[in-house]
Structure formats: C-alpha cells, structure tokens
Design a protein around this motif. Structure first.
Motif, short mmCIF file in Angstrom:
data_model
loop_
_atom_site.label_atom_id
_atom_site.label_comp_id
_atom_site.label_asym_id
_atom_site.label_seq_id
_atom_site.Cartn_x
_atom_site.Cartn_y
_atom_site.Cartn_z
N LEU A 276 -15.16 17.60 -13.87
CA LEU A 276 -16.14 17.50 -12.79
C LEU A 276 -15.44 17.48 -11.44
O LEU A 276 -15.91 18.10 -10.48
N GLY A 277 -14.32 16.79 -11.35
CA GLY A 277 -13.55 16.76 -10.10
C GLY A 277 -13.03 18.13 -9.73
O GLY A 277 -13.08 18.53 -8.58
N ARG A 278 -12.52 18.86 -10.73
CA ARG A 278 -12.01 20.21 -10.47
C ARG A 278 -13.15 21.15 -10.08
O ARG A 278 -13.02 21.97 -9.18
N ALA A 279 -14.30 21.02 -10.74
CA ALA A 279 -15.43 21.92 -10.46
C ALA A 279 -15.98 21.69 -9.06
O ALA A 279 -16.44 22.63 -8.41
N SER A 280 -15.90 20.46 -8.56
CA SER A 280 -16.46 20.18 -7.24
C SER A 280 -15.57 20.67 -6.11
O SER A 280 -16.00 20.73 -4.96
N THR A 281 -14.32 21.04 -6.40
CA THR A 281 -13.42 21.54 -5.36
C THR A 281 -13.38 23.06 -5.31
O THR A 281 -12.72 23.63 -4.48
N GLN A 282 -14.07 23.71 -6.22
CA GLN A 282 -14.06 25.19 -6.26
C GLN A 282 -15.15 25.76 -5.40
O GLN A 282 -16.14 25.25 -5.13
#
Length: 74
Positions: free
Chosen positions: A68-74
């Motif tokens: 979720l953290g990675r997806a929110s930075t894309q």
C-alpha cells in the motif's frame, strides 16, 4: 477502554465466542507508513496458539502495508 489499550500493547486483538459459539478470532492492524488503514483477521476454533497466529498475521499485514505504501507513491 482496557481492551483497546491491551490490543495496542500486544499488537493484536482477539475475541472468544463473541459472535458465534466455538469461533474465536485474531486481528492485526495494517499500516501504511505510520497510519492504520485496515485490519487483517482470521477466525479460528481455538485461541491456544494465538501468539503464533498473531505473528503470522503480522507478517502478512506488514507485506500488505508495504504494498500500500509503494502503491501510494506511484
């Protein structure tokens, strides 16, 4: 208010036959960075291995939170 504080300290929450006879549950928070955004839980017939179940859920929750953290930075 005693139960939420205990859950925060332990890192997981449990129930024992609160909804159905013979059904117990363990749940852990899913965090995106430092924010709790969801929970991951499982229903089991017994809480005798709750620490082991909680540990497995915490590993899974960390994986979901990381995604979720990675997806929110894309």
């Amino acid at each position: 208010a005693r139960h939420p504080a205990r859950a925060v300290r332990a890192g997981y929450a449990t129930t024992s036959e609160e909804m159905s006879l013979g059904a117990c549950s363990v749940a852990v928070p899913i965090r995106r960075r430092t924010d709790v955004v969801a929970a991951l839980g499982i229903v089991v017939p017994s809480l005798k291995d709750k620490a082991r179940v909680a540990a497995a859920l915490q590993v899974a929750a960390q994986g979901v939170g990381g995604e979720l953290g990675r997806a929110s930075t894309q």
